[in-house]
Design a protein around this motif. Structure first.
Motif, PDB file in Angstrom:
ATOM      1  N   ALA A  29       0.811  -1.229   0.000  1.00 37.34           N
ATOM      2  CA  ALA A  29       0.000   0.000   0.000  1.00 37.34           C
ATOM      3  C   ALA A  29       0.841   1.275   0.000  1.00 37.34           C
ATOM      4  CB  ALA A  29      -0.949  -0.013   1.190  1.00 37.34           C
ATOM      5  N   VAL A  35       1.917   2.988  -3.452  1.00 41.37           N
ATOM      6  CA  VAL A  35       0.964   3.645  -4.349  1.00 41.37           C
ATOM      7  C   VAL A  35       1.260   5.133  -4.438  1.00 41.37           C
ATOM      8  CG1 VAL A  35      -1.459   4.290  -4.656  1.00 41.37           C
ATOM      9  CG2 VAL A  35      -0.872   1.988  -3.872  1.00 41.37           C
ATOM     10  N   ARG A  91       0.046   8.849  -5.246  1.00 39.71           N
ATOM     11  CA  ARG A  91      -1.225   9.580  -5.296  1.00 39.71           C
ATOM     12  C   ARG A  91      -1.197  10.865  -6.117  1.00 39.71           C
ATOM     13  NH1 ARG A  91      -3.845   8.560   0.599  1.00 39.71           N
ATOM     14  NH2 ARG A  91      -2.850   6.544   1.046  1.00 39.71           N
ATOM     15  N   GLY A  95      -9.951   1.848  -5.754  1.00 43.15           N
ATOM     16  CA  GLY A  95      -8.517   2.090  -5.714  1.00 43.15           C
ATOM     17  C   GLY A  95      -8.176   2.264  -4.228  1.00 43.15           C
ATOM     18  N   LEU A  96      -7.910   3.496  -3.813  1.00 40.02           N
ATOM     19  CA  LEU A  96      -7.606   3.755  -2.397  1.00 40.02           C
ATOM     20  C   LEU A  96      -8.838   3.613  -1.498  1.00 40.02           C
ATOM     21  CD1 LEU A  96      -5.256   6.888  -2.549  1.00 40.02           C
ATOM     22  CD2 LEU A  96      -4.640   4.504  -2.130  1.00 40.02           C
ATOM     23  N   ARG A 147      -6.455   0.539   1.895  1.00 39.63           N
ATOM     24  CA  ARG A 147      -6.021   1.505   0.867  1.00 39.63           C
ATOM     25  C   ARG A 147      -5.261   0.814  -0.247  1.00 39.63           C
ATOM     26  NH1 ARG A 147      -8.991   3.149   3.970  1.00 39.63           N
ATOM     27  NH2 ARG A 147      -8.965   5.096   5.170  1.00 39.63           N
ATOM     28  N   PHE A 148      -5.768  -0.340  -0.653  1.00 40.79           N
ATOM     29  CA  PHE A 148      -5.081  -1.073  -1.716  1.00 40.79           C
ATOM     30  C   PHE A 148      -6.067  -1.898  -2.531  1.00 40.79           C
ATOM     31  CE2 PHE A 148      -1.940  -4.170  -3.478  1.00 40.79           C
ATOM     32  CZ  PHE A 148      -1.037  -3.253  -4.000  1.00 40.79           C
ATOM     33  N   CYS A 207      -5.179  -0.044  -7.422  1.00 39.33           N
ATOM     34  CA  CYS A 207      -3.836   0.187  -6.866  1.00 39.33           C
ATOM     35  C   CYS A 207      -2.950  -1.007  -7.180  1.00 39.33           C
ATOM     36  CB  CYS A 207      -3.915   0.373  -5.349  1.00 39.33           C
ATOM     37  SG  CYS A 207      -4.909   1.763  -4.806  1.00 39.33           S
ATOM     38  N   GLY A 265      -5.898   5.088  -8.205  1.00 42.00           N
ATOM     39  CA  GLY A 265      -5.359   3.748  -8.353  1.00 42.00           C
ATOM     40  C   GLY A 265      -3.846   3.838  -8.193  1.00 42.00           C
ATOM     41  N   HIS A 266      -3.230   4.557  -9.094  1.00 45.00           N
ATOM     42  CA  HIS A 266      -1.770   4.710  -9.042  1.00 45.00           C
ATOM     43  C   HIS A 266      -1.339   5.830  -9.990  1.00 45.00           C
ATOM     44  CE1 HIS A 266       2.309   3.573  -8.230  1.00 45.00           C
ATOM     45  NE2 HIS A 266       2.569   3.114  -9.440  1.00 45.00           N
TER      46      HIS A 266
END
Length: 234
Positions: free
Chosen positions: A24, A27, A29, A119-120, A125-126, A130, A196-197
Motif C-alpha cells: 500500500a 501507491v 497519489r 482504488g484507495l 487503501r489497496f 492500486c 489507483g496509481h
DNA sequence: GCGACAG
DNA sequence: ATCTTGTCGC
C-alpha cells in the motif's frame, strides 16, 4: 511488460492481507501520466472481467481507446483458471492474474488504466486499481459501481456533480477523503472514483467524465465489460 | 455479538 | 459476478 514488481498468487487470505499492507505504501497519489511518465495521455485502456463455468474461469478483457476521439484501437482477452475466491477486500487476488495476461497480449502499452473496482477506497487503501497499477507499472483509476467502504452525501443530479467519500484515517480517527462519488450522467446511480496509481483524484474525475458519453460507465470500461462477456472486439 | 461487504 | 421474465422509461 510489468514494472519490476511481481509476487506469488497462491496465498492464503491472511497472507494476501499482509501483502496488501506491505504494498500500500508504494501507491503514488500524484499525477505522473503519459508515455514515459509525464506527458499527454494518448491511449486509455478499460479493464474488466467476467466469469465462466460458474466462476472456475476468469476471463479478462482490456480495450484500448484513443483519448482524443474514444475510437477503439486495440483489445485483448485472456482466460485463466480462477485461483482465488471473491472475498470483499481481496478482489484483486481473484482478477489481476488474468488481467495482467490480457495486458501482456497488447502490442502497445496504454498510458492509463480505467479499472472496474476501487482504488484507495479500500479497507487497507489497496484496492484492485492500486494493485493493478503497481504491478503493471501504469497510471490507474478505480471506477466502481458500488461502495466498499466510506461514507458520503448524495451527489447533485447533474453530470459532473460529486461528493467526497470519507473514511477514518488508518491510525487516528480523523475523517480522510479516500475518493469521490461521481454523477457520471444525469439520472443514473453515481460511480465511486478513487486513486489507483500515479493519478490524482482530480485527474481521475476528469478522465472518468470525459470518457463517459451514452452510458453510466466510461466508454473504455463499457467496451471492456462487453468484450469480457463475449462481445466482438471492435 | 451483529451488520456490511468492489466483482 | 451470475442465474433470468416481465416491466418501466425514453
Amino acid at each position: 511488460m510489468s514494472g519490476g514488481l511481481a509476487h506469488r498468487w497462491d496465498l492464503s487470505a491472511a497472507a494476501a492481507i499482509a501483502l496488501q499492507k506491505s504494498l500500500a505504501g508504494q501507491v503514488e497519489r500524484a499525477d505522473r501520466l503519459g508515455p514515459g511518465g509525464r506527458r499527454a495521455i494518448r491511449h486509455v485502456a478499460g479493464v474488466d472481467v467476467a466469469f465462466e463455468e460458474g466462476g472456475a474461469i476468469t476471463r479478462a478483457a482490456v480495450v484500448v481507446l484513443r483519448r482524443a476521439d474514444l475510437v477503439t484501437v486495440e483489445s485483448a482477452v485472456a482466460r485463466r483458471p480462477t485461483r482465488f475466491p471473491y472475498v470483499p477486500g481481496l478482489l484483486s487476488f481473484c482478477e489481476v492474474p488474468a488481467i495482467l495476461a490480457a495486458l501482456t497480449a497488447l502490442s502497445q502499452r496504454p498510458d492509463l488504466l480505467l479499472c472496474d473496482g476501487q482504488g484507495l477506497a479500500h479497507p487497507r487503501r489497496f484496492g484492485l486499481a492500486c494493485h493493478l497499477g503497481l504491478l503493471a507499472d501504469l497510471p490507474a483509476i478505480g471506477v466502481a459501481k458500488s461502495r466498499l467502504i466510506g461514507a458520503h452525501a448524495e451527489p447533485g443530479p447533474a453530470k459532473g456533480d460529486w461528493a467526497p467519500l470519507m473514511a477514518p484515517g488508518k491510525t487516528g480517527g480523523r475523517m480522510m477523503r479516500i475518493g469521490a462519488v461521481l454523477r457520471s450522467r444525469a439520472g443514473v446511480k453515481p460511480l465511486y472514483i478513487s486513486i489507483g496509481h500515479r493519478v490524482s483524484l482530480r485527474t481521475a474525475l476528469a478522465f472518468t467524465l470525459r470518457g463517459t458519453t451514452r452510458y453510466r460507465l466510461p466508454e473504455a470500461i463499457r467496451r471492456a465489460d462487453k468484450l469480457s462477456k463475449g462481445g466482438a472486439p471492435g
